[in-house]
Design a protein around this motif. Structure first.
Motif, PDB file in Angstrom:
ATOM      1  N   THR A   1      -3.562   5.446  -0.936  1.00  0.00           N
ATOM      2  CA  THR A   1      -3.933   6.027  -2.227  1.00  0.00           C
ATOM      3  C   THR A   1      -3.740   5.061  -3.387  1.00  0.00           C
ATOM      4  OG1 THR A   1      -1.701   6.939  -2.514  1.00  0.00           O
ATOM      5  CG2 THR A   1      -3.337   8.352  -1.437  1.00  0.00           C
TER       6      THR A   1
ATOM      7  N   ASP B   1       0.840  -1.196   0.000  1.00  0.00           N
ATOM      8  CA  ASP B   1       0.000   0.000   0.000  1.00  0.00           C
ATOM      9  C   ASP B   1       0.877   1.250   0.000  1.00  0.00           C
ATOM     10  OD1 ASP B   1      -2.397  -1.395   0.078  1.00  0.00           O
ATOM     11  OD2 ASP B   1      -2.536  -1.349   2.264  1.00  0.00           O
TER      12      ASP B   1
ATOM     13  N   LEU C   1       0.828   5.032   1.099  1.00  0.00           N
ATOM     14  CA  LEU C   1       0.102   5.933   1.990  1.00  0.00           C
ATOM     15  C   LEU C   1       0.653   7.347   1.837  1.00  0.00           C
ATOM     16  CD1 LEU C   1       0.403   2.991   3.609  1.00  0.00           C
ATOM     17  CD2 LEU C   1      -0.815   4.252   5.357  1.00  0.00           C
TER      18      LEU C   1
ATOM     19  N   ASN D   1       0.208  10.967   3.494  1.00  0.00           N
ATOM     20  CA  ASN D   1      -0.350  11.586   4.708  1.00  0.00           C
ATOM     21  C   ASN D   1      -1.280  10.608   5.436  1.00  0.00           C
ATOM     22  OD1 ASN D   1       1.042  13.995   4.236  1.00  0.00           O
ATOM     23  ND2 ASN D   1      -0.614  14.802   2.974  1.00  0.00           N
ATOM     24  N   ASP D   2      -0.787   9.362   5.540  1.00  0.00           N
ATOM     25  CA  ASP D   2      -1.449   8.281   6.295  1.00  0.00           C
ATOM     26  C   ASP D   2      -2.726   7.760   5.651  1.00  0.00           C
ATOM     27  OD1 ASP D   2       0.524   8.350   8.335  1.00  0.00           O
ATOM     28  OD2 ASP D   2      -0.492  10.040   9.280  1.00  0.00           O
ATOM     29  N   GLU D   3      -3.010   8.133   4.412  1.00  0.00           N
ATOM     30  CA  GLU D   3      -4.172   7.607   3.703  1.00  0.00           C
ATOM     31  C   GLU D   3      -3.711   6.736   2.540  1.00  0.00           C
ATOM     32  OE1 GLU D   3      -7.045  10.448   2.472  1.00  0.00           O
ATOM     33  OE2 GLU D   3      -7.310  11.320   4.464  1.00  0.00           O
TER      34      GLU D   3
END
Length: 235
Positions: free
Chosen positions: A224, A216, A218, A220-222
């Motif tokens: 994408t 994965d 990420l 900014n901790d999301e």
């Protein structure tokens, strides 16, 4: 079965035609930055550096690509296409043979090693929030912790006529990519009058077994993006 009898040159031309149709349908056709020496004088606002393994042929290919990329201005809403700017990495155009990863195997090919440059351009771009329109990860993870120069999930493989890297300039100001090499490093910077908000980028293994790794991305901790890699068969 029929594909193996089609000459490589014809395959590339067919793929280029297919890509042109897709670019037209996506509305990209008239938005690509052109390979013209329109220089902007703004300083580098963000850059990344990676180790460059001691391979003079790979370095020569990167420097050849640099000569096309370095001074190309990408205006707001224009699209940077790696291959539309670099062009066919052929012997005739000054590229040399170096190692490439094709279908999970390492081979010698003209323009080999350019994937490190495209990957570094991709990494620099996602840190700065540029819009990624096309990016492909390698099919197979051939490295381990001691040989890896690119974070797994941070690569962007390119294959002329087949796989491209496309990035839209969503800044309000023009940008350009500045490439530099030293004896054992390669750097890519973004030049612009606009100071970007630099994002935190991480790559985490979401799943791993004997056959594959799923990584994965990420920002900014999301999450994408998710990239899947085959593992090399164990000996």
């Amino acid at each position: 079965m029929i594909k193996k009898y089609i000459p490589d040159g014809l395959k590339i031309r067919l793929h280029l035609l297919k890509n042109a149709v897709r670019d037209f349908s996506n509305g990209y056709m008239f938005s690509f930055a052109k390979r013209k020496p329109r220089i902007i004088d703004e300083s580098i606002v963000f850059s990344l550096t990676q180790d460059l393994k001691s391979n003079e042929f790979k370095k020569q290919n990167i420097l050849k690509a640099k000569s096309f990329i370095d001074h190309v201005t990408i205006w707001p809403d224009q699209i940077f296409s790696f291959w539309k700017i670099v062009g066919n990495p052929s012997k005739k155009r000054g590229f040399v043979q170096s190692r490439s990863l094709v279908n999970g195997e390492t081979i010698e090919s003209f323009g080999g090693g350019l994937c490190q440059l495209s990957g570094l351009i991709y990494l620099t771009s996602i840190h700065c929030g540029l819009e990624i329109l096309e990016r492909h990860n390698h099919s197979t993870d051939i490295y381990d912790d001691t040989t890896r120069y690119m974070p797994l999930g941070g690569d962007a493989t390119v294959a002329y006529g087949h796989k491209d890297l496309k990035i839209r300039n969503n800044f309000k100001e023009p940008i350009r990519f500045a490439i530099s090499t030293k004896e054992d490093t390669v750097s890519v910077g973004i030049c612009s009058a606009e100071q970007p908000t630099v994002s935190k980028v991480d790559f985490t293994i979401a799943h791993q077994d004997l056959d594959i790794k799923v990584v994965d991305t990420l920002i900014n901790d999301e999450i994408t993006l998710t990239s899947t890699y085959k593992n090399l068969p164990s000996e």
